[in-house]
Design a protein around this motif. Structure first.
Motif, PDB file in Angstrom:
ATOM      1  N   ALA A 120       0.822  -1.211   0.000  1.00  0.00           N
ATOM      2  CA  ALA A 120       0.000   0.000   0.000  1.00  0.00           C
ATOM      3  C   ALA A 120       0.861   1.267   0.000  1.00  0.00           C
ATOM      4  N   HIS A 121       2.083   1.136   0.479  1.00  0.00           N
ATOM      5  CA  HIS A 121       3.013   2.267   0.489  1.00  0.00           C
ATOM      6  C   HIS A 121       3.957   2.253  -0.720  1.00  0.00           C
ATOM      7  N   GLY A 122       3.644   1.408  -1.714  1.00  0.00           N
ATOM      8  CA  GLY A 122       4.375   1.443  -2.970  1.00  0.00           C
ATOM      9  C   GLY A 122       5.580   0.541  -3.084  1.00  0.00           C
ATOM     10  N   HIS A 123       5.794  -0.336  -2.126  1.00  0.00           N
ATOM     11  CA  HIS A 123       6.962  -1.222  -2.172  1.00  0.00           C
ATOM     12  C   HIS A 123       6.630  -2.516  -2.921  1.00  0.00           C
ATOM     13  N   VAL A 124       7.636  -3.112  -3.523  1.00  0.00           N
ATOM     14  CA  VAL A 124       7.508  -4.411  -4.175  1.00  0.00           C
ATOM     15  C   VAL A 124       7.805  -5.461  -3.116  1.00  0.00           C
ATOM     16  N   VAL A 125       6.874  -6.373  -2.916  1.00  0.00           N
ATOM     17  CA  VAL A 125       6.983  -7.332  -1.811  1.00  0.00           C
ATOM     18  C   VAL A 125       6.705  -8.743  -2.321  1.00  0.00           C
ATOM     19  N   ALA A 126       7.386  -9.717  -1.741  1.00  0.00           N
ATOM     20  CA  ALA A 126       7.057 -11.125  -1.935  1.00  0.00           C
ATOM     21  C   ALA A 126       7.158 -11.802  -0.570  1.00  0.00           C
ATOM     22  N   LEU A 127       6.296 -12.792  -0.348  1.00  0.00           N
ATOM     23  CA  LEU A 127       6.278 -13.525   0.914  1.00  0.00           C
ATOM     24  C   LEU A 127       6.672 -14.969   0.647  1.00  0.00           C
ATOM     25  N   CYS A 128       7.786 -15.381   1.238  1.00  0.00           N
ATOM     26  CA  CYS A 128       8.311 -16.739   1.095  1.00  0.00           C
ATOM     27  C   CYS A 128       7.884 -17.542   2.316  1.00  0.00           C
ATOM     28  N   THR A 129       7.050 -18.540   2.076  1.00  0.00           N
ATOM     29  CA  THR A 129       6.518 -19.373   3.153  1.00  0.00           C
ATOM     30  C   THR A 129       6.103 -20.711   2.557  1.00  0.00           C
ATOM     31  N   PRO A 130       5.896 -21.750   3.369  1.00  0.00           N
ATOM     32  CA  PRO A 130       5.540 -23.056   2.802  1.00  0.00           C
ATOM     33  C   PRO A 130       4.306 -23.015   1.896  1.00  0.00           C
ATOM     34  N   THR A 131       4.291 -23.907   0.921  1.00  0.00           N
ATOM     35  CA  THR A 131       3.236 -23.951  -0.084  1.00  0.00           C
ATOM     36  C   THR A 131       1.845 -24.121   0.505  1.00  0.00           C
ATOM     37  N   GLY A 132       1.755 -24.681   1.690  1.00  0.00           N
ATOM     38  CA  GLY A 132       0.445 -24.838   2.322  1.00  0.00           C
ATOM     39  C   GLY A 132      -0.242 -23.509   2.602  1.00  0.00           C
ATOM     40  N   PHE A 133       0.516 -22.413   2.610  1.00  0.00           N
ATOM     41  CA  PHE A 133      -0.044 -21.089   2.866  1.00  0.00           C
ATOM     42  C   PHE A 133      -0.161 -20.250   1.596  1.00  0.00           C
ATOM     43  N   ARG A 134       0.198 -20.820   0.466  1.00  0.00           N
ATOM     44  CA  ARG A 134       0.179 -20.057  -0.790  1.00  0.00           C
ATOM     45  C   ARG A 134      -1.190 -19.442  -1.069  1.00  0.00           C
ATOM     46  N   GLY A 135      -2.244 -20.222  -0.928  1.00  0.00           N
ATOM     47  CA  GLY A 135      -3.593 -19.718  -1.196  1.00  0.00           C
ATOM     48  C   GLY A 135      -3.942 -18.525  -0.329  1.00  0.00           C
ATOM     49  N   MET A 136      -3.637 -18.620   0.962  1.00  0.00           N
ATOM     50  CA  MET A 136      -3.923 -17.513   1.872  1.00  0.00           C
ATOM     51  C   MET A 136      -3.150 -16.268   1.466  1.00  0.00           C
ATOM     52  N   VAL A 137      -1.877 -16.437   1.146  1.00  0.00           N
ATOM     53  CA  VAL A 137      -1.033 -15.308   0.763  1.00  0.00           C
ATOM     54  C   VAL A 137      -1.599 -14.644  -0.493  1.00  0.00           C
ATOM     55  N   GLU A 138      -1.884 -15.440  -1.510  1.00  0.00           N
ATOM     56  CA  GLU A 138      -2.361 -14.890  -2.775  1.00  0.00           C
ATOM     57  C   GLU A 138      -3.767 -14.309  -2.680  1.00  0.00           C
ATOM     58  N   ARG A 139      -4.634 -14.877  -1.832  1.00  0.00           N
ATOM     59  CA  ARG A 139      -5.979 -14.312  -1.632  1.00  0.00           C
ATOM     60  C   ARG A 139      -5.910 -12.877  -1.125  1.00  0.00           C
ATOM     61  N   HIS A 140      -4.840 -12.563  -0.430  1.00  0.00           N
ATOM     62  CA  HIS A 140      -4.659 -11.208   0.088  1.00  0.00           C
ATOM     63  C   HIS A 140      -3.916 -10.307  -0.899  1.00  0.00           C
ATOM     64  N   GLY A 141      -3.669 -10.820  -2.099  1.00  0.00           N
ATOM     65  CA  GLY A 141      -3.028 -10.007  -3.124  1.00  0.00           C
ATOM     66  C   GLY A 141      -1.530  -9.833  -2.940  1.00  0.00           C
ATOM     67  N   VAL A 142      -0.930 -10.719  -2.190  1.00  0.00           N
ATOM     68  CA  VAL A 142       0.512 -10.645  -1.933  1.00  0.00           C
ATOM     69  C   VAL A 142       1.217 -11.665  -2.825  1.00  0.00           C
ATOM     70  N   PRO A 143       2.246 -11.246  -3.553  1.00  0.00           N
ATOM     71  CA  PRO A 143       2.999 -12.209  -4.359  1.00  0.00           C
ATOM     72  C   PRO A 143       3.645 -13.282  -3.477  1.00  0.00           C
ATOM     73  N   TYR A 144       3.508 -14.512  -3.923  1.00  0.00           N
ATOM     74  CA  TYR A 144       4.010 -15.660  -3.172  1.00  0.00           C
ATOM     75  C   TYR A 144       5.369 -16.084  -3.719  1.00  0.00           C
ATOM     76  N   ALA A 145       6.317 -16.380  -2.830  1.00  0.00           N
ATOM     77  CA  ALA A 145       7.611 -16.956  -3.187  1.00  0.00           C
ATOM     78  C   ALA A 145       7.672 -18.361  -2.592  1.00  0.00           C
ATOM     79  N   HIS A 146       7.992 -19.314  -3.412  1.00  0.00           N
ATOM     80  CA  HIS A 146       7.918 -20.734  -3.045  1.00  0.00           C
ATOM     81  C   HIS A 146       8.870 -21.140  -1.913  1.00  0.00           C
ATOM     82  N   MET A 147       8.305 -21.905  -0.984  1.00  0.00           N
ATOM     83  CA  MET A 147       9.080 -22.673  -0.012  1.00  0.00           C
ATOM     84  C   MET A 147       8.337 -24.004   0.109  1.00  0.00           C
ATOM     85  N   ASP A 148       9.066 -25.091  -0.036  1.00  0.00           N
ATOM     86  CA  ASP A 148       8.438 -26.406   0.004  1.00  0.00           C
ATOM     87  C   ASP A 148       7.776 -26.657   1.358  1.00  0.00           C
ATOM     88  N   ASN A 149       6.744 -27.448   1.352  1.00  0.00           N
ATOM     89  CA  ASN A 149       5.997 -27.791   2.563  1.00  0.00           C
ATOM     90  C   ASN A 149       6.690 -28.864   3.403  1.00  0.00           C
TER      91      ASN A 149
END
Length: 155
Positions: free
Chosen positions: A26-55
């Protein structure tokens, strides 16, 4: 500014970082969130780019906690080194792809300190836990207990 956020653990370990990522975006920064794949859906539902980490790290941790015997726990732990290494490689790959100026990470994201150092990025260790006493709830490692205000604060 490019910001890589790395976290691992339960939903309670991930969700605060989703909120942080949204605020940074919201403040104009480019962001990615690296977390296990089990949380990918939650991350992307919030409009945050997902970076892969195996489950695998999360799955092995849960299997160890559910193991019926100490012998079974020891057997499972024998594979932990390879699984941790794969998680570290996922963190490194995410960082190389984003080329972050800043790494924000949970202490469970084991590679982040070293990745930030290697890339010359600013690093920020962020713990989504209260660091000051509170009467509202006990320290998170004993969440199932109802200790009462005084003991909650003491914990």
């Amino acid at each position: 500014m490019r910001v890589l956020i790395s976290t691992y653990g339960t939903r309670g370990d991930v969700h605060p970082f989703v909120a942080l990522a949204k605020a940074l975006q919201a403040h104009g920064h480019v962001v990615a969130l690296c977390t296990p794949t089990g949380f990918r859906g939650m991350v992307e539902r919030h409009g945050v780019p997902y970076a892969h980490m195996d489950n695998a790290v999360l799955e092995l941790t849960e299997a160890v906690l559910r193991a019926p015997t100490r012998a079974e726990q020891r057997r499972l732990f024998k594979g932990f080194g390879a699984v941790i290494r794969a998680g570290l490689e996922d963190e490194w790959k995410a960082a190389r792809e984003l080329e972050p100026d800043v790494l924000v990470y949970h202490s469970k994201a084991l590679g982040s300190h070293h990745i930030a150092e290697k890339l010359g990025a600013v690093e920020l260790l962020a713990m989504p836990l209260p660091l000051t006493p509170t009467r509202e709830f006990p320290v998170p490692i004993v969440p199932g207990f109802r200790l009462g205000g005084w003991l909650n604060a003491l914990s």
